[in-house]
Write an enzyme that holds these catalytic residues in place. Structure first.
Site, PDB file in Angstrom:
ATOM      1  N   LYS A 101      -4.353  -8.518  -6.614  1.00 17.27           N
ATOM      2  CA  LYS A 101      -5.679  -8.797  -6.074  1.00 17.27           C
ATOM      3  C   LYS A 101      -6.627  -7.631  -6.369  1.00 17.27           C
ATOM      4  O   LYS A 101      -6.204  -6.480  -6.432  1.00 17.27           O
ATOM      5  CB  LYS A 101      -5.518  -9.062  -4.568  1.00 17.27           C
ATOM      6  CG  LYS A 101      -6.366  -8.260  -3.683  1.00 17.27           C
ATOM      7  CD  LYS A 101      -6.155  -8.459  -2.229  1.00 17.27           C
ATOM      8  CE  LYS A 101      -6.536  -7.176  -1.507  1.00 17.27           C
ATOM      9  NZ  LYS A 101      -7.909  -6.743  -1.709  1.00 17.27           N
TER      10      LYS A 101
ATOM     11  N   LYS B 170       0.811  -1.224   0.000  1.00 24.92           N
ATOM     12  CA  LYS B 170       0.000   0.000   0.000  1.00 24.92           C
ATOM     13  C   LYS B 170       0.846   1.278   0.000  1.00 24.92           C
ATOM     14  O   LYS B 170       0.361   2.344  -0.371  1.00 24.92           O
ATOM     15  CB  LYS B 170      -0.968   0.009   1.183  1.00 24.92           C
ATOM     16  CG  LYS B 170      -2.099  -0.986   1.005  1.00 24.92           C
ATOM     17  CD  LYS B 170      -3.253  -0.718   1.930  1.00 24.92           C
ATOM     18  CE  LYS B 170      -4.451  -1.542   1.485  1.00 24.92           C
ATOM     19  NZ  LYS B 170      -5.671  -1.247   2.193  1.00 24.92           N
TER      20      LYS B 170
ATOM     21  N   LYS C 281     -10.636  -2.421  -3.483  1.00 20.01           N
ATOM     22  CA  LYS C 281     -11.519  -1.251  -3.539  1.00 20.01           C
ATOM     23  C   LYS C 281     -10.748   0.009  -3.843  1.00 20.01           C
ATOM     24  O   LYS C 281     -11.132   0.809  -4.679  1.00 20.01           O
ATOM     25  CB  LYS C 281     -12.167  -1.036  -2.157  1.00 20.01           C
ATOM     26  CG  LYS C 281     -13.400  -1.811  -1.923  1.00 20.01           C
ATOM     27  CD  LYS C 281     -13.988  -1.404  -0.598  1.00 20.01           C
ATOM     28  CE  LYS C 281     -13.478  -2.241   0.543  1.00 20.01           C
ATOM     29  NZ  LYS C 281     -12.452  -1.685   1.357  1.00 20.01           N
TER      30      LYS C 281
HETATM   31  P1  ATP Z   1      -8.714  -1.769   0.263  1.00 17.48           P
HETATM   32  O1  ATP Z   1      -8.150  -1.550  -1.099  1.00 17.48           O
HETATM   33  O2  ATP Z   1      -9.340  -0.549   0.862  1.00 17.48           O
HETATM   34  O3  ATP Z   1      -7.756  -2.479   1.206  1.00 17.48           O
HETATM   35  P2  ATP Z   1     -10.026  -4.267  -0.187  1.00 17.48           P
HETATM   36  O4  ATP Z   1     -10.674  -4.473  -1.506  1.00 17.48           O
HETATM   37  O5  ATP Z   1      -8.710  -4.939   0.044  1.00 17.48           O
HETATM   38  O6  ATP Z   1      -9.963  -2.720   0.044  1.00 17.48           O
HETATM   39  P3  ATP Z   1     -10.865  -4.739   2.512  1.00 17.48           P
HETATM   40  O7  ATP Z   1     -11.852  -3.837   3.128  1.00 17.48           O
HETATM   41  O8  ATP Z   1      -9.407  -4.526   2.825  1.00 17.48           O
HETATM   42  O9  ATP Z   1     -11.068  -4.706   0.926  1.00 17.48           O
HETATM   43  O10 ATP Z   1     -11.229  -6.243   2.841  1.00 17.48           O
HETATM   44  C1  ATP Z   1     -12.554  -6.661   3.115  1.00 17.48           C
HETATM   45  C2  ATP Z   1     -12.655  -8.159   3.124  1.00 17.48           C
HETATM   46  O11 ATP Z   1     -12.677  -8.636   1.789  1.00 17.48           O
HETATM   47  C3  ATP Z   1     -11.481  -8.856   3.793  1.00 17.48           C
HETATM   48  O12 ATP Z   1     -11.974 -10.002   4.457  1.00 17.48           O
HETATM   49  C4  ATP Z   1     -10.600  -9.258   2.654  1.00 17.48           C
HETATM   50  O13 ATP Z   1      -9.823 -10.401   2.955  1.00 17.48           O
HETATM   51  C5  ATP Z   1     -11.631  -9.573   1.570  1.00 17.48           C
HETATM   52  N1  ATP Z   1     -11.101  -9.309   0.239  1.00 17.48           N
HETATM   53  C6  ATP Z   1     -10.693  -8.106  -0.227  1.00 17.48           C
HETATM   54  N2  ATP Z   1     -10.252  -8.206  -1.483  1.00 17.48           N
HETATM   55  C7  ATP Z   1     -10.400  -9.518  -1.831  1.00 17.48           C
HETATM   56  C8  ATP Z   1     -10.146 -10.253  -3.018  1.00 17.48           C
HETATM   57  N3  ATP Z   1      -9.644  -9.657  -4.096  1.00 17.48           N
HETATM   58  N4  ATP Z   1     -10.424 -11.585  -3.028  1.00 17.48           N
HETATM   59  C9  ATP Z   1     -10.938 -12.186  -1.933  1.00 17.48           C
HETATM   60  N5  ATP Z   1     -11.211 -11.540  -0.779  1.00 17.48           N
HETATM   61  C10 ATP Z   1     -10.947 -10.226  -0.723  1.00 17.48           C
HETATM   62 MG    MG Z   2      -7.615  -4.498   1.862  1.00 20.19          MG
END
Ligand code: ATP
Ligand code: MG
Length: 331
Positions: A196, A115, A199
């Site tokens: 991955k 990050k 968001k």
């Molecule tokens: P950010 O970019 O803000 O970190 P994020 O997409 O990684 O957002 P989080 O809020 O960090 O989302 O994670 C929310 C939940 O979704 C966590 O349990 C995380 O493990 C799961 N998750 C996030 N991205 C993925 C993905 N690409 N595949 C599977 N699970 C995911």
């Molecule tokens: Mg995340």
């Protein structure tokens, strides 16, 4: 069988996407009848990237994420759904845990590395937010934390912090265990299948993710433009990362074994697989959107769920903080 206490959360940094759904929320919904469940919208975590935060947007996003939990099938009679900053004990516990966490433990987190990559300057919060995450979990004596693969390291950190605290001050915390789903644990980005789906990245890159609130046309475009390769290989071991991602999403939504999907498409173009993946994704997302629209037609519905949940879980957080304060000797 002993009842599990489940805790999990999502940051309101952007729109919930297919990865958050398959990796986390779908698991919560599937097992909600078996356990005690607490699902949080972790808004304080969104402050770790202060330049991306706007007060009005953050509040609206927190409500959107809570509303989407319900639209995805979380039953508010069985589960608490609340916003992290509404329970002040999260911040207090996070500070105390920060003081017992060796700096080297925080520095080892790979999410901090990814990050902070490419940024001139990052907040200290980006380094220490896994400790806030540990506080979120430990505050509620949670036993199981259903998350995607990317969060495994953070849950292990929470467990190590709990153990260290217990060794230093006596048995205060329950040790949590991560629950990672067998399928959907790591959904990759459509525009970059080596990374991955996230968001925060989706905010600036339109073809990156399928958001749960994207319209049908946009979802079709994102999936049909997914990066694959110039070949026509569907076999798992030989396929490129982009094709494997499409196969994995298909399997997670259809339940069809990967080998059978690969065999059906062998010799055809990737466009056919993309079309089926789109049909499956839209089949899952459309009913979520319909429930979300119905729920948000009257915003007081969500207010009532949030208020009721917060009242239900606050005593758990207060009881934990009483034990913690007594253990470390603060008022
Ligand atoms: P950010 O970019 O803000 O970190 P994020 O997409 O990684 O957002 P989080 O809020 O960090 O989302 O994670 C929310 C939940 O979704 C966590 O349990 C995380 O493990 C799961 N998750 C996030 N991205 C993925 C993905 N690409 N595949 C599977 N699970 C995911
Ligand atoms: Mg995340």
């Amino acid at each position: 069988m002993e009842r599990k206490r489940i805790f999990s959360g999502v940051q309101p940094t952007g729109a919930l996407h297919l990865g958050s759904y398959l990796g986390a929320i779908r698991q919560w919904v599937l097992h909600q009848a078996e356990n005690d469940n607490i699902f949080c919208v972790v808004d304080l975590h969104s402050l770790t990237i202060p330049e991306a935060v706007n007060a009005k947007v953050l509040e609206a996003k927190s409500r959107e994420v809570a509303g989407l939990y319900l639209a995805c099938g979380i039953d508010p009679d069985r589960c608490a759904v609340f916003i992290q900053s509404h329970v002040k004990e999260h911040s207090e516990l996070a500070w105390i845990l920060t003081c017992v966490t060796p700096l080297g433990w925080a520095e080892k987190m790979t999410q901090f590395k990814s990050k902070s990559e490419g940024r001139d300057s990052v907040s200290t919060g980006l380094l220490t937010y896994p400790i806030l995450q540990a506080a979120d979990i430990l505050l509620y004596d949670a036993t199981h934390i259903p998350v995607g693969e990317d969060q495994k390291q953070h849950i292990e950190l929470a467990r190590n912090i709990a153990q260290r605290f217990n060794n230093m001050f006596g048995e205060v915390f329950v040790l949590p265990t991560p629950s990672i789903p067998e399928v959907g644990a790591r959904v990759m980005a459509f525009d970059d299948p080596e990374s991955k789906m996230s968001k925060s990245t989706a905010v600036t890159k339109p073809g990156h993710a399928v958001s749960l609130l994207d319209d049908e046309k946009r979802i079709r475009k994102t999936i049909m433009s997914a990066v694959t390769d110039s070949g026509s290989e569907f076999e798992w071991d030989k396929a490129s990362a982009g094709v494997r991602n499409l196969l994995a999403i298909h399997h997670a939504l259809s339940g069809e074994p990967i080998a059978s999907i690969s065999a059906r498409f062998q010799g055809r173009g990737y466009g056919y697989l993309k079309q089926e993946v789109f049909d499956l994704v839209w089949g899952a997302v459309q009913p979520i959107q319909e429930r979300y629209t119905a729920l948000t037609a009257d915003p007081t519905q969500l207010d009532r769920v949030l208020d009721r949940s917060t009242a239900r879980i606050r005593p758990i957080a207060e009881a934990t903080m009483k034990r913690v304060r007594a253990a470390v000797g603060v008022g």
